[in-house]
Design a protein around this motif. Sequence first.
Motif, PDB file in Angstrom:
ATOM      1  N   ILE A   1     -10.789  -2.421   2.599  1.00 48.33           N
ATOM      2  CA  ILE A   1      -9.900  -1.432   2.945  1.00 48.33           C
ATOM      3  C   ILE A   1     -11.863  -0.988   4.040  1.00 48.33           C
ATOM      4  O   ILE A   1     -12.748  -0.414   4.066  1.00 48.33           O
ATOM      5  CB  ILE A   1     -10.260   0.048   1.863  1.00 48.33           C
ATOM      6  N   THR A   2     -11.089  -0.787   5.939  1.00 47.11           N
ATOM      7  CA  THR A   2     -11.427  -0.055   6.251  1.00 47.11           C
ATOM      8  C   THR A   2     -11.014   1.054   7.370  1.00 47.11           C
ATOM      9  O   THR A   2     -10.335   1.508   7.322  1.00 47.11           O
ATOM     10  CB  THR A   2     -11.807  -1.616   8.195  1.00 47.11           C
ATOM     11  N   GLY A   3     -11.845   1.529   8.548  1.00 43.37           N
ATOM     12  CA  GLY A   3     -11.144   2.624   8.797  1.00 43.37           C
ATOM     13  C   GLY A   3     -11.776   4.108   7.809  1.00 43.37           C
ATOM     14  O   GLY A   3     -13.419   4.192   8.231  1.00 43.37           O
ATOM     15  N   GLY A   4     -11.465   4.494   8.702  1.00 41.46           N
ATOM     16  CA  GLY A   4     -12.010   5.660   7.912  1.00 41.46           C
ATOM     17  C   GLY A   4     -12.319   6.411   6.295  1.00 41.46           C
ATOM     18  O   GLY A   4     -11.141   7.085   5.805  1.00 41.46           O
ATOM     19  N   ILE A   5     -12.904   6.128   6.086  1.00 41.56           N
ATOM     20  CA  ILE A   5     -12.986   5.759   4.550  1.00 41.56           C
ATOM     21  C   ILE A   5     -14.510   6.698   4.469  1.00 41.56           C
ATOM     22  O   ILE A   5     -15.682   6.119   5.297  1.00 41.56           O
ATOM     23  CB  ILE A   5     -13.270   4.567   4.089  1.00 41.56           C
ATOM     24  N   ALA A   6     -14.583   7.441   3.008  1.00 38.59           N
ATOM     25  CA  ALA A   6     -15.769   7.582   2.864  1.00 38.59           C
ATOM     26  C   ALA A   6     -16.519   7.189   1.902  1.00 38.59           C
ATOM     27  O   ALA A   6     -18.039   7.046   1.699  1.00 38.59           O
ATOM     28  CB  ALA A   6     -16.072   9.126   1.740  1.00 38.59           C
TER      29      ALA A   6
ATOM     30  N   THR B   1      -2.551   7.149   9.175  1.00 36.21           N
ATOM     31  CA  THR B   1      -1.686   6.222   9.393  1.00 36.21           C
ATOM     32  C   THR B   1      -2.587   5.130   8.639  1.00 36.21           C
ATOM     33  O   THR B   1      -4.294   4.686   9.114  1.00 36.21           O
ATOM     34  CB  THR B   1      -1.647   5.845  10.687  1.00 36.21           C
ATOM     35  N   LEU B   2      -2.106   4.058   8.186  1.00 34.96           N
ATOM     36  CA  LEU B   2      -2.303   2.601   7.236  1.00 34.96           C
ATOM     37  C   LEU B   2      -1.985   1.636   8.248  1.00 34.96           C
ATOM     38  O   LEU B   2      -0.915   1.255   9.337  1.00 34.96           O
ATOM     39  CB  LEU B   2      -2.092   2.584   5.658  1.00 34.96           C
ATOM     40  N   ILE B   3      -3.168   0.854   8.560  1.00 33.66           N
ATOM     41  CA  ILE B   3      -2.361  -0.383   9.197  1.00 33.66           C
ATOM     42  C   ILE B   3      -2.542  -1.409   8.413  1.00 33.66           C
ATOM     43  O   ILE B   3      -3.415  -1.844   7.636  1.00 33.66           O
ATOM     44  CB  ILE B   3      -3.619  -0.820  10.750  1.00 33.66           C
ATOM     45  N   VAL B   4      -1.216  -1.845   7.688  1.00 28.90           N
ATOM     46  CA  VAL B   4      -1.402  -2.660   6.625  1.00 28.90           C
ATOM     47  C   VAL B   4      -1.222  -4.134   6.696  1.00 28.90           C
ATOM     48  O   VAL B   4      -0.522  -4.400   7.294  1.00 28.90           O
ATOM     49  CB  VAL B   4      -0.342  -2.525   5.097  1.00 28.90           C
ATOM     50  N   LYS B   5      -2.958  -5.063   6.631  1.00 26.49           N
ATOM     51  CA  LYS B   5      -2.449  -5.966   7.291  1.00 26.49           C
ATOM     52  C   LYS B   5      -2.568  -7.318   5.894  1.00 26.49           C
ATOM     53  O   LYS B   5      -3.104  -7.408   4.982  1.00 26.49           O
ATOM     54  CB  LYS B   5      -4.281  -6.609   8.123  1.00 26.49           C
ATOM     55  N   ALA B   6      -1.344  -8.557   6.784  1.00 28.65           N
ATOM     56  CA  ALA B   6      -1.236  -9.539   5.773  1.00 28.65           C
ATOM     57  C   ALA B   6      -2.724 -10.583   6.614  1.00 28.65           C
ATOM     58  O   ALA B   6      -3.049 -10.418   6.955  1.00 28.65           O
ATOM     59  CB  ALA B   6      -0.153 -10.238   5.407  1.00 28.65           C
ATOM     60  N   LEU B   7      -1.998 -11.489   5.088  1.00 28.50           N
ATOM     61  CA  LEU B   7      -2.972 -13.446   5.343  1.00 28.50           C
ATOM     62  C   LEU B   7      -2.105 -13.731   6.911  1.00 28.50           C
ATOM     63  O   LEU B   7      -3.538 -13.998   7.514  1.00 28.50           O
ATOM     64  CB  LEU B   7      -2.782 -14.335   4.297  1.00 28.50           C
ATOM     65  N   ASN B   8      -1.521 -13.859   7.189  1.00 29.77           N
ATOM     66  CA  ASN B   8      -0.533 -14.129   8.080  1.00 29.77           C
ATOM     67  C   ASN B   8      -0.890 -13.265   9.360  1.00 29.77           C
ATOM     68  O   ASN B   8       0.020 -13.879  10.142  1.00 29.77           O
ATOM     69  CB  ASN B   8       0.096 -14.821   7.846  1.00 29.77           C
ATOM     70  N   ASP B   9      -1.056 -12.427   9.352  1.00 28.74           N
ATOM     71  CA  ASP B   9      -1.976 -11.812  10.565  1.00 28.74           C
ATOM     72  C   ASP B   9      -0.868 -10.447  10.838  1.00 28.74           C
ATOM     73  O   ASP B   9      -0.824  -9.867  11.496  1.00 28.74           O
ATOM     74  CB  ASP B   9      -1.653 -12.325  11.788  1.00 28.74           C
ATOM     75  N   TYR B  10       0.720 -11.082  10.137  1.00 27.13           N
ATOM     76  CA  TYR B  10       1.554  -9.293  10.496  1.00 27.13           C
ATOM     77  C   TYR B  10       0.983  -8.146   9.728  1.00 27.13           C
ATOM     78  O   TYR B  10      -0.067  -8.093   9.196  1.00 27.13           O
ATOM     79  CB  TYR B  10       2.943  -9.882   9.029  1.00 27.13           C
TER      80      TYR B  10
ATOM     81  N   GLU C   1       2.424  -0.443  10.552  1.00 25.34           N
ATOM     82  CA  GLU C   1       2.082   0.967  10.462  1.00 25.34           C
ATOM     83  C   GLU C   1       2.498   1.886   8.997  1.00 25.34           C
ATOM     84  O   GLU C   1       4.073   1.820   9.314  1.00 25.34           O
ATOM     85  CB  GLU C   1       2.363   1.667  11.883  1.00 25.34           C
ATOM     86  N   VAL C   2       2.001   2.520   8.480  1.00 23.21           N
ATOM     87  CA  VAL C   2       2.873   2.959   6.831  1.00 23.21           C
ATOM     88  C   VAL C   2       2.249   4.474   7.513  1.00 23.21           C
ATOM     89  O   VAL C   2       0.622   4.678   7.695  1.00 23.21           O
ATOM     90  CB  VAL C   2       2.205   2.854   6.066  1.00 23.21           C
ATOM     91  N   PRO C   3       2.659   5.471   6.918  1.00 21.49           N
ATOM     92  CA  PRO C   3       2.070   7.144   7.268  1.00 21.49           C
ATOM     93  C   PRO C   3       1.449   6.810   6.271  1.00 21.49           C
ATOM     94  O   PRO C   3       2.192   6.833   4.793  1.00 21.49           O
ATOM     95  CB  PRO C   3       3.317   7.423   7.491  1.00 21.49           C
ATOM     96  N   MET C   4       0.465   8.063   5.979  1.00 23.34           N
ATOM     97  CA  MET C   4      -0.398   8.011   4.982  1.00 23.34           C
ATOM     98  C   MET C   4       0.389   9.245   4.029  1.00 23.34           C
ATOM     99  O   MET C   4       0.214   9.401   2.310  1.00 23.34           O
ATOM    100  CB  MET C   4      -1.277   8.777   5.135  1.00 23.34           C
ATOM    101  N   GLU C   5       1.063  10.173   4.258  1.00 20.62           N
ATOM    102  CA  GLU C   5       2.671  10.311   3.648  1.00 20.62           C
ATOM    103  C   GLU C   5       2.749   9.165   2.524  1.00 20.62           C
ATOM    104  O   GLU C   5       3.416   9.758   1.436  1.00 20.62           O
ATOM    105  CB  GLU C   5       3.695  11.341   4.818  1.00 20.62           C
TER     106      GLU C   5
ATOM    107  N   GLU D   1      -5.875  -6.882   4.169  1.00 22.20           N
ATOM    108  CA  GLU D   1      -6.778  -5.291   4.805  1.00 22.20           C
ATOM    109  C   GLU D   1      -5.980  -3.995   4.854  1.00 22.20           C
ATOM    110  O   GLU D   1      -4.701  -4.367   5.422  1.00 22.20           O
ATOM    111  CB  GLU D   1      -7.533  -5.533   5.840  1.00 22.20           C
ATOM    112  N   ILE D   2      -6.453  -2.972   4.543  1.00 20.10           N
ATOM    113  CA  ILE D   2      -5.648  -1.757   5.300  1.00 20.10           C
ATOM    114  C   ILE D   2      -6.896  -1.380   5.757  1.00 20.10           C
ATOM    115  O   ILE D   2      -7.737  -0.856   5.740  1.00 20.10           O
ATOM    116  CB  ILE D   2      -5.917  -0.750   3.814  1.00 20.10           C
ATOM    117  N   GLU D   3      -6.655  -0.894   7.034  1.00 25.12           N
ATOM    118  CA  GLU D   3      -6.846  -0.131   8.125  1.00 25.12           C
ATOM    119  C   GLU D   3      -6.383   1.286   7.727  1.00 25.12           C
ATOM    120  O   GLU D   3      -5.751   1.428   8.315  1.00 25.12           O
ATOM    121  CB  GLU D   3      -7.142  -0.881   9.269  1.00 25.12           C
ATOM    122  N   VAL D   4      -7.745   2.456   7.690  1.00 25.69           N
ATOM    123  CA  VAL D   4      -7.293   3.251   7.896  1.00 25.69           C
ATOM    124  C   VAL D   4      -7.686   4.181   9.123  1.00 25.69           C
ATOM    125  O   VAL D   4      -8.438   4.128   9.394  1.00 25.69           O
ATOM    126  CB  VAL D   4      -7.613   4.292   6.648  1.00 25.69           C
ATOM    127  N   VAL D   5      -6.589   4.930   9.662  1.00 26.90           N
ATOM    128  CA  VAL D   5      -6.985   5.348  11.230  1.00 26.90           C
ATOM    129  C   VAL D   5      -5.908   6.659  10.979  1.00 26.90           C
ATOM    130  O   VAL D   5      -5.026   6.939  10.414  1.00 26.90           O
ATOM    131  CB  VAL D   5      -6.181   4.704  12.272  1.00 26.90           C
TER     132      VAL D   5
END
Length: 167
Positions: free
Chosen positions: A34-39, A93-102, A105-109, A162-166
Amino acid sequence: MKTLLAGCALALLSIAAAFAGPLDRPAGETILTITGGIANTNGDGVAEFDLAMLDALENRAATMNTPWTEGKTAFDGPLLKAVLDAAGAQGKTLIVKALNDYSAEVPMEDARDYPTILATRMNGAEMSVRDKGPLFMIYPFDKHPELYNEKYFSRSVWQIKEIEVVD
């Protein structure tokens, strides 16, 4: 009244600070970053999880029909909300990333409003890459049939790495 409100705010900040901090390092193979906006981190600005760390979080087991499986299929894994809470995720927003680069965008809600699973197991077996693993985002189609549509199907990423938090 102001003193009471200030005291409550200070108490809430103290609780939040107690949860912020480093995570244990994965003992096994990292299957989620998990990357991005994390504490809470356990690497260079990232939160890495192995299977044992994910298994230790609040989880959900559910049996349901999905468009990707035949008949009712059992899924089990940590709640997306629990994983994000462990990382101290702060964003919209979460950017949920797959091994094949798919990616999707998933709302945090979606994590907060629904018991969405990051499935690690399907029909009791750990999910291999060949079988949509190691992680597959499963919406609660069993509890919320209104989610059974293309909008949520496109957010149901499999082979998550991976999940990127933006914001």
